[in-house]
Enzyme design. Sequence first.
Site, PDB file in Angstrom:
ATOM      1  N   ASN A 109       0.825  -1.207   0.000  1.00  0.00           N
ATOM      2  CA  ASN A 109       0.000   0.000   0.000  1.00  0.00           C
ATOM      3  C   ASN A 109       0.858   1.254   0.000  1.00  0.00           C
ATOM      4  O   ASN A 109       1.956   1.266   0.546  1.00  0.00           O
ATOM      5  CB  ASN A 109      -0.917   0.019   1.227  1.00  0.00           C
ATOM      6  N   ASP A 124      -0.644   4.146   1.065  1.00  0.00           N
ATOM      7  CA  ASP A 124      -1.161   5.008   2.130  1.00  0.00           C
ATOM      8  C   ASP A 124      -0.285   4.850   3.378  1.00  0.00           C
ATOM      9  O   ASP A 124       0.616   4.001   3.406  1.00  0.00           O
ATOM     10  CB  ASP A 124      -2.645   4.674   2.423  1.00  0.00           C
ATOM     11  N   HIS A 178       5.858  -0.306  -2.619  1.00  0.00           N
ATOM     12  CA  HIS A 178       5.371   0.450  -3.784  1.00  0.00           C
ATOM     13  C   HIS A 178       5.369   1.957  -3.578  1.00  0.00           C
ATOM     14  O   HIS A 178       4.684   2.678  -4.291  1.00  0.00           O
ATOM     15  CB  HIS A 178       3.968  -0.043  -4.178  1.00  0.00           C
ATOM     16  N   CYS A 189      11.128  14.539  -8.072  1.00  0.00           N
ATOM     17  CA  CYS A 189      11.201  15.065  -9.426  1.00  0.00           C
ATOM     18  C   CYS A 189      11.267  13.901 -10.421  1.00  0.00           C
ATOM     19  O   CYS A 189      11.996  12.940 -10.208  1.00  0.00           O
ATOM     20  CB  CYS A 189      12.427  15.950  -9.561  1.00  0.00           C
ATOM     21  N   GLY A 199      -5.146  -9.237   2.660  1.00  0.00           N
ATOM     22  CA  GLY A 199      -5.799  -8.284   1.748  1.00  0.00           C
ATOM     23  C   GLY A 199      -5.033  -8.000   0.476  1.00  0.00           C
ATOM     24  O   GLY A 199      -5.016  -6.873  -0.002  1.00  0.00           O
ATOM     25  N   SER A 209      -4.413  -9.471  -3.602  1.00  0.00           N
ATOM     26  CA  SER A 209      -4.963 -10.385  -4.605  1.00  0.00           C
ATOM     27  C   SER A 209      -3.915 -11.385  -5.079  1.00  0.00           C
ATOM     28  O   SER A 209      -4.237 -12.294  -5.830  1.00  0.00           O
ATOM     29  CB  SER A 209      -5.481  -9.581  -5.789  1.00  0.00           C
ATOM     30  N   PRO A 236     -11.340 -12.159   2.195  1.00  0.00           N
ATOM     31  CA  PRO A 236     -12.712 -12.689   2.100  1.00  0.00           C
ATOM     32  C   PRO A 236     -12.985 -13.373   0.758  1.00  0.00           C
ATOM     33  O   PRO A 236     -13.943 -14.123   0.639  1.00  0.00           O
ATOM     34  CB  PRO A 236     -13.594 -11.439   2.256  1.00  0.00           C
ATOM     35  N   ALA A 268     -10.273  -8.402   6.879  1.00  0.00           N
ATOM     36  CA  ALA A 268      -9.136  -8.247   7.789  1.00  0.00           C
ATOM     37  C   ALA A 268      -9.533  -7.519   9.079  1.00  0.00           C
ATOM     38  O   ALA A 268      -9.079  -7.876  10.170  1.00  0.00           O
ATOM     39  CB  ALA A 268      -8.011  -7.497   7.086  1.00  0.00           C
TER      40      ALA A 268
HETATM   41  P1  NAD Z   1      -5.730  -5.580  -5.142  1.00  0.00           P
HETATM   42  O1  NAD Z   1      -6.643  -4.427  -5.377  1.00  0.00           O
HETATM   43  O2  NAD Z   1      -5.197  -6.312  -6.307  1.00  0.00           O
HETATM   44  O3  NAD Z   1      -6.439  -6.671  -4.224  1.00  0.00           O
HETATM   45  C1  NAD Z   1      -7.066  -6.377  -3.024  1.00  0.00           C
HETATM   46  C2  NAD Z   1      -7.426  -7.688  -2.348  1.00  0.00           C
HETATM   47  O4  NAD Z   1      -7.993  -7.373  -1.090  1.00  0.00           O
HETATM   48  C3  NAD Z   1      -8.452  -8.554  -3.094  1.00  0.00           C
HETATM   49  O5  NAD Z   1      -7.976  -9.870  -3.201  1.00  0.00           O
HETATM   50  C4  NAD Z   1      -9.692  -8.497  -2.198  1.00  0.00           C
HETATM   51  O6  NAD Z   1     -10.415  -9.725  -2.200  1.00  0.00           O
HETATM   52  C5  NAD Z   1      -9.080  -8.229  -0.853  1.00  0.00           C
HETATM   53  N1  NAD Z   1      -9.951  -7.547   0.099  1.00  0.00           N
HETATM   54  C6  NAD Z   1     -10.950  -6.667  -0.139  1.00  0.00           C
HETATM   55  N2  NAD Z   1     -11.477  -6.227   1.001  1.00  0.00           N
HETATM   56  C7  NAD Z   1     -10.797  -6.847   2.009  1.00  0.00           C
HETATM   57  C8  NAD Z   1     -10.876  -6.818   3.429  1.00  0.00           C
HETATM   58  N3  NAD Z   1     -11.763  -6.040   4.052  1.00  0.00           N
HETATM   59  N4  NAD Z   1     -10.003  -7.576   4.142  1.00  0.00           N
HETATM   60  C9  NAD Z   1      -9.088  -8.378   3.523  1.00  0.00           C
HETATM   61  N5  NAD Z   1      -8.980  -8.453   2.186  1.00  0.00           N
HETATM   62  C10 NAD Z   1      -9.821  -7.698   1.441  1.00  0.00           C
HETATM   63  O7  NAD Z   1      -4.582  -5.014  -4.227  1.00  0.00           O
HETATM   64  P2  NAD Z   1      -3.072  -5.410  -4.119  1.00  0.00           P
HETATM   65  O8  NAD Z   1      -2.945  -6.898  -4.084  1.00  0.00           O
HETATM   66  O9  NAD Z   1      -2.559  -4.623  -2.988  1.00  0.00           O
HETATM   67  O10 NAD Z   1      -2.356  -4.920  -5.488  1.00  0.00           O
HETATM   68  C11 NAD Z   1      -2.684  -3.775  -6.218  1.00  0.00           C
HETATM   69  C12 NAD Z   1      -1.712  -2.587  -6.190  1.00  0.00           C
HETATM   70  O11 NAD Z   1      -2.495  -1.421  -6.060  1.00  0.00           O
HETATM   71  C13 NAD Z   1      -0.826  -2.512  -4.991  1.00  0.00           C
HETATM   72  O12 NAD Z   1       0.448  -2.783  -5.408  1.00  0.00           O
HETATM   73  C14 NAD Z   1      -0.886  -1.085  -4.453  1.00  0.00           C
HETATM   74  O13 NAD Z   1       0.332  -0.390  -4.651  1.00  0.00           O
HETATM   75  C15 NAD Z   1      -1.942  -0.408  -5.230  1.00  0.00           C
HETATM   76  N6  NAD Z   1      -3.029   0.167  -4.398  1.00  0.00           N
HETATM   77  C16 NAD Z   1      -2.784   0.660  -3.138  1.00  0.00           C
HETATM   78  C17 NAD Z   1      -3.820   1.166  -2.349  1.00  0.00           C
HETATM   79  C18 NAD Z   1      -3.519   1.704  -0.959  1.00  0.00           C
HETATM   80  O14 NAD Z   1      -2.408   2.131  -0.703  1.00  0.00           O
HETATM   81  N7  NAD Z   1      -4.468   1.647  -0.009  1.00  0.00           N
HETATM   82  C19 NAD Z   1      -5.125   1.176  -2.839  1.00  0.00           C
HETATM   83  C20 NAD Z   1      -5.342   0.684  -4.150  1.00  0.00           C
HETATM   84  C21 NAD Z   1      -4.289   0.173  -4.902  1.00  0.00           C
HETATM   85 ZN    ZN Z   2      14.511  17.984 -10.794  1.00  0.00          ZN
END
Ligand code: NAD
Ligand code: ZN
Length: 264
Positions: free
Chosen positions: A115, A117, A131, A139, A207, A209, A234, A250
Site C-alpha cells: 500500500n 497510504d 510500492h 522530481c 488483503g 490479490s 474474504p 481483515a
Molecule cells: P488488489 O486491489 O489487487 O487486491 C485487493 C485484495 O484485497 C483482493 O484480493 C480483495 O479480495 C481483498 N480484500 C478486499 N477487502 C478486504 C478486506 N476487508 N479484508 C481483507 N482483504 C480484502 O490489491 P493489491 O494486491 O494490494 O495490489 C494492487 C496494487 O495497487 C498494490 O500494489 C498497491 O500499490 C496499489 N493500491 C494501493 C492502495 C492503498 O495504498 N491503499 C489502494 C489501491 C491500490
Molecule cells: Zn529535478
Amino acid sequence: MLAELSPQLTSEVTRAATLLQSAKRICILTGAGVSAESGIPTFRDKQTGLWEQYRAEDLASIDAFMRDPELVWSWYQWRRQLVHDKAPNPAHHAIAKWQQRAESQGQQVTLITQNVDDLHEQAGSTTTHLHGHLWRNRCSQCDRPYGDQSETVDKSTLSFDSELINCPHCDGYIRPDIVWFGEMLPTGAWQTAEDSAAHCEVFISIGTSSLVYPAAGLAQLAKSNGAKVIEINPNPTPNTLVDITLAEKAGMVMPHLVHKLNEE
Ligand code: NAD
Ligand code: ZN
C-alpha cells in the site's frame, strides 16, 4: 467488543494463533484489502465519477505520465483528496499492537506493505513500503525529493490542486513517489522483504490479490524455505500454497487473531 466469528473460522483462528505463537520470525505482507475498510478503494474496485472511463493500471505508469503528465498528476491529486482524512481500521490497529508486543517478547514481526497510504504508520507500525508513498513527491527528471518526506505527512497543509509543479532544481515535473507499473521496486525495501520472507517461519498475506509481482512471489519464497503460509482475504486468490485460510475481512479477523495471541 469483538464481533462473533463462525465456529469454523474460530477454529482456524486458533490454529493460526498456535502456529504464530511458536514462531520466532514472522513476515506480514499487506495489500489494498487491509485499507478497504478504512474507505480506500482497491484497484479492482470500480473507479468513480470523473475517472470512470480510465483504468487505474493505465494511469499508474511512467508511459502515462510522459504522455499526459497533467492527467496522471490530477488523478493522484484526486486520490489524495479522497484518502487524506481516512483513518486506520481495526486491522491496522491489531497489527500494530501485535508488532509492538511481539518485539518486546523477542519475536520479530516484519511488516511489508504494497500500500502507498500511511495507515499502518498512523496505527503505530514500523512498515516497509514496496510500492512507495502516496504522500511524498519527487522530481520525475532529477529524482530529488520534493516537499515533506516524513512518515506521516501532515495532510492539513496539503493542496490538492491539479496544476503541475516544476522542480526548483531542473524544472522537470514533480511526480508522486510511487512505484508505477513497469518500474523497479526500491532496492532497500525489496531486500528487507526478501530477507524476511526467506527467513520467516510463518508468512501472512493480508488483503492482497496475489496478482502483482514481484510482491506476489514472496509467499512462494517463504514456502520454499519451509515457512507456513496464512492468508486473510474474504475472496479466493490464486495463491495455492496457503496452509491456513481465514476467509473474512481483515478488520474482522485480525483483532480476533491478536486477541487469541495475547491469551496464549
Ligand atoms: P488488489 O486491489 O489487487 O487486491 C485487493 C485484495 O484485497 C483482493 O484480493 C480483495 O479480495 C481483498 N480484500 C478486499 N477487502 C478486504 C478486506 N476487508 N479484508 C481483507 N482483504 C480484502 O490489491 P493489491 O494486491 O494490494 O495490489 C494492487 C496494487 O495497487 C498494490 O500494489 C498497491 O500499490 C496499489 N493500491 C494501493 C492502495 C492503498 O495504498 N491503499 C489502494 C489501491 C491500490
Ligand atoms: Zn529535478
